[in-house]
Design a protein around this motif. Structure first.
Motif, PDB file in Angstrom:
ATOM      1  N   ALA A  86       0.839  -1.198   0.000  1.00 20.51           N
ATOM      2  CA  ALA A  86       0.000   0.000   0.000  1.00 20.51           C
ATOM      3  C   ALA A  86       0.885   1.264   0.000  1.00 20.51           C
ATOM      4  N   PRO A  87       0.440   2.309  -0.658  1.00 19.22           N
ATOM      5  CA  PRO A  87      -0.771   2.384  -1.478  1.00 19.22           C
ATOM      6  C   PRO A  87      -0.537   1.777  -2.859  1.00 19.22           C
ATOM      7  N   CYS A  88      -1.232   0.709  -3.137  1.00 23.76           N
ATOM      8  CA  CYS A  88      -1.041  -0.009  -4.396  1.00 23.76           C
ATOM      9  C   CYS A  88      -1.901   0.639  -5.480  1.00 23.76           C
ATOM     10  N   LEU A  89      -1.259   1.266  -6.439  1.00 25.15           N
ATOM     11  CA  LEU A  89      -1.958   1.909  -7.547  1.00 25.15           C
ATOM     12  C   LEU A  89      -2.147   0.976  -8.727  1.00 25.15           C
ATOM     13  N   GLY A  90      -1.791  -0.276  -8.534  1.00 24.11           N
ATOM     14  CA  GLY A  90      -1.920  -1.233  -9.620  1.00 24.11           C
ATOM     15  C   GLY A  90      -0.571  -1.776 -10.044  1.00 24.11           C
ATOM     16  N   TYR A  91      -0.612  -2.662 -10.984  1.00 26.08           N
ATOM     17  CA  TYR A  91       0.602  -3.295 -11.496  1.00 26.08           C
ATOM     18  C   TYR A  91       0.706  -3.026 -12.988  1.00 26.08           C
ATOM     19  N   ASN A  95       5.668  -2.458 -17.826  1.00 29.42           N
ATOM     20  CA  ASN A  95       6.973  -2.299 -17.166  1.00 29.42           C
ATOM     21  C   ASN A  95       7.342  -3.476 -16.276  1.00 29.42           C
ATOM     22  N   ARG A  96       6.373  -4.361 -16.026  1.00 31.89           N
ATOM     23  CA  ARG A  96       6.558  -5.532 -15.161  1.00 31.89           C
ATOM     24  C   ARG A  96       6.990  -5.125 -13.747  1.00 31.89           C
ATOM     25  N   GLU A  97       6.332  -4.095 -13.201  1.00 32.51           N
ATOM     26  CA  GLU A  97       6.593  -3.668 -11.835  1.00 32.51           C
ATOM     27  C   GLU A  97       5.392  -2.889 -11.307  1.00 32.51           C
ATOM     28  N   PRO A  98       5.249  -2.782  -9.981  1.00 31.67           N
ATOM     29  CA  PRO A  98       4.146  -1.986  -9.436  1.00 31.67           C
ATOM     30  C   PRO A  98       4.192  -0.550  -9.935  1.00 31.67           C
ATOM     31  N   VAL A  99       3.021   0.010 -10.170  1.00 33.31           N
ATOM     32  CA  VAL A  99       2.927   1.368 -10.702  1.00 33.31           C
ATOM     33  C   VAL A  99       3.583   2.368  -9.754  1.00 33.31           C
ATOM     34  N   MET A 295      -4.065   5.496 -15.250  1.00 32.93           N
ATOM     35  CA  MET A 295      -4.963   5.789 -14.137  1.00 32.93           C
ATOM     36  C   MET A 295      -4.206   6.421 -12.974  1.00 32.93           C
ATOM     37  N   ALA A 296      -3.016   5.928 -12.707  1.00 30.45           N
ATOM     38  CA  ALA A 296      -2.227   6.450 -11.583  1.00 30.45           C
ATOM     39  C   ALA A 296      -1.825   7.904 -11.812  1.00 30.45           C
ATOM     40  N   THR A 297      -1.432   8.256 -13.026  1.00 27.39           N
ATOM     41  CA  THR A 297      -1.040   9.641 -13.311  1.00 27.39           C
ATOM     42  C   THR A 297      -2.245  10.576 -13.222  1.00 27.39           C
ATOM     43  N   VAL A 298      -3.413  10.105 -13.646  1.00 30.37           N
ATOM     44  CA  VAL A 298      -4.628  10.924 -13.531  1.00 30.37           C
ATOM     45  C   VAL A 298      -4.959  11.181 -12.062  1.00 30.37           C
ATOM     46  N   LEU A 299      -4.885  10.152 -11.239  1.00 35.71           N
ATOM     47  CA  LEU A 299      -5.183  10.304  -9.814  1.00 35.71           C
ATOM     48  C   LEU A 299      -4.141  11.172  -9.111  1.00 35.71           C
ATOM     49  N   LEU A 300      -2.879  11.067  -9.537  1.00 39.59           N
ATOM     50  CA  LEU A 300      -1.839  11.902  -8.941  1.00 39.59           C
ATOM     51  C   LEU A 300      -2.115  13.374  -9.209  1.00 39.59           C
ATOM     52  N   ALA A 301      -2.481  13.698 -10.446  1.00 35.50           N
ATOM     53  CA  ALA A 301      -2.785  15.088 -10.795  1.00 35.50           C
ATOM     54  C   ALA A 301      -3.990  15.594 -10.008  1.00 35.50           C
ATOM     55  N   ALA A 302      -5.027  14.764  -9.895  1.00 40.57           N
ATOM     56  CA  ALA A 302      -6.227  15.161  -9.156  1.00 40.57           C
ATOM     57  C   ALA A 302      -5.909  15.373  -7.680  1.00 40.57           C
ATOM     58  N   THR A 303      -5.115  14.486  -7.106  1.00 42.17           N
ATOM     59  CA  THR A 303      -4.752  14.616  -5.695  1.00 42.17           C
ATOM     60  C   THR A 303      -3.948  15.885  -5.446  1.00 42.17           C
TER      61      THR A 303
END
Length: 326
Positions: A86-91, A95-99, A295-303
């Motif tokens: 955590a916080p797991c934003l997906g895999y 890139n074969r690694e956690p986001v 999805m992770a980059t979109v959420l980062l910008a929103a946060t």
């Protein structure tokens, strides 16, 4: 103040949940095969099947969303890929690694680019706007107005390309922009990002100059400022203690929004100068069809935007005593 921060924090959490839900359902409910989007353009059949299992596409969409939210809090296990803390934003199957690992690797460059440029365009923009307002109608005011109009009209990729050609390749005044960690070499860190800072701040300085000038002109006509002048206070005190504080309210507002957007990724600037930050990562996620990364980059910008909006609200009361948070 505490009650205000509590309400704003709760509101921010609700806002982020709504953004996360819209983003998730947009990317996972609309596409015919989300696993193929998550797997990337070059995806062998075995990896595609593994992506389907790990994304839980056999379950209803709302259950997938709940599992994804739970991963942000407690982490998530991916079959054949290990545990995502955590916080797991997906895999990222591309890139074969956690986001999160990729995000944390690119984030220092984006933060360095953002805050370095922010210092420049805030100082020069506000400073030029104040001087132009105090010299209203004079040649300096007209020059600042014309310069800000030109600066607001040009684009980063145009100015950046010209700056690279003349300052780096033709005259060799500066080196090719690069990122050096601040903890390793502070001088190399500043020197490597100097050109992107200047180009990025040039565009933003124009907007801050215009806003500061117009607001300062209005503040100088306010009754409390005129009263301070009538009492014989020094001009420096009148401008710095009274007029400038009221002027900073709209400046801080747009400053918080600009910082949030830049932390979400200065896409054009990073692309122009070949810097590998969050912006380039978002572009790469689109071209590679890396759905979890996008999805992770979109959420980062929103946060970032939501967090800075709360900071801006708190700064209102610090800058202007007439503002009271309740």
């Amino acid at each position: 103040m505490l009650a205000f921060l509590t309400r704003r924090t709760i509101g921010a959490v609700v806002t982020l949940l709504i953004i996360a839900a819209v983003t998730f359902f947009l990317f996972f409910a609309v596409p015919a095969d989300p696993a193929r989007l998550a797997c990337g353009k070059v995806c062998p059949p075995e990896l595609l099947e593994q992506a389907r299992r790990n994304l839980g596409l056999d379950a209803p969409v709302w259950q997938q969303f709940v599992a994804w939210l739970a991963g942000l809090v407690v982490g998530r296990d991916y079959e054949g890929l290990g545990h995502c803390p955590a916080p797991c934003l997906g895999y990222s199957f591309v890139n074969r690694e956690p986001v999160l690992e990729t995000i944390l690797d690119r984030l220092p460059l984006t933060l360095s680019l953002t805050f370095g440029a922010a210092v420049l365009f805030l100082l020069f923009g506000v400073g030029t706007g104040v001087v132009a307002a105090l010299r209203r109608g004079r040649p300096l005011d007209k020059i600042a107005s014309v310069a800000s109009l030109i600066g607001a009209s040009v684009q980063i990729y145009f100015v950046g390309t010209l700056a690279m050609y003349f300052l780096v390749y033709q005259w060799q005044i500066l080196d090719q922009p690069r990122y050096v960690p601040l903890t390793e070499d502070p001088i190399g860190w500043a020197y490597g990002l100097l050109l992107p800072w200047v180009v990025l701040s040039l565009i933003f300085t124009a907007n801050y100059t215009r806003i500061t000038r117009s607001t300062m002109v209005e503040q100088l006509t306010e009754d409390y400022v005129r009263t301070a002048v009538a009492k014989g206070l020094p001009r420096r005190t009148v401008v710095g203690r009274f007029a400038l504080r009221g002027t900073l309210i709209p400046v801080v507002t747009i400053f918080g929004v600009d910082l949030g957007h830049l932390i979400g990724g200065a896409i054009i600037t990073e692309t122009t100068f070949g810097l590998q930050g969050i912006g380039r990562l978002a572009v790469r996620a689109v071209t590679d069809s890396d759905l979890p990364m996008l999805m992770a980059t979109v959420l980062l910008a929103a946060t970032a935007i939501v967090v800075f909006s709360i900071i801006v609200d708190v700064l209102y009361a610090v800058i202007d005593p007439r503002v009271r948070l309740s």
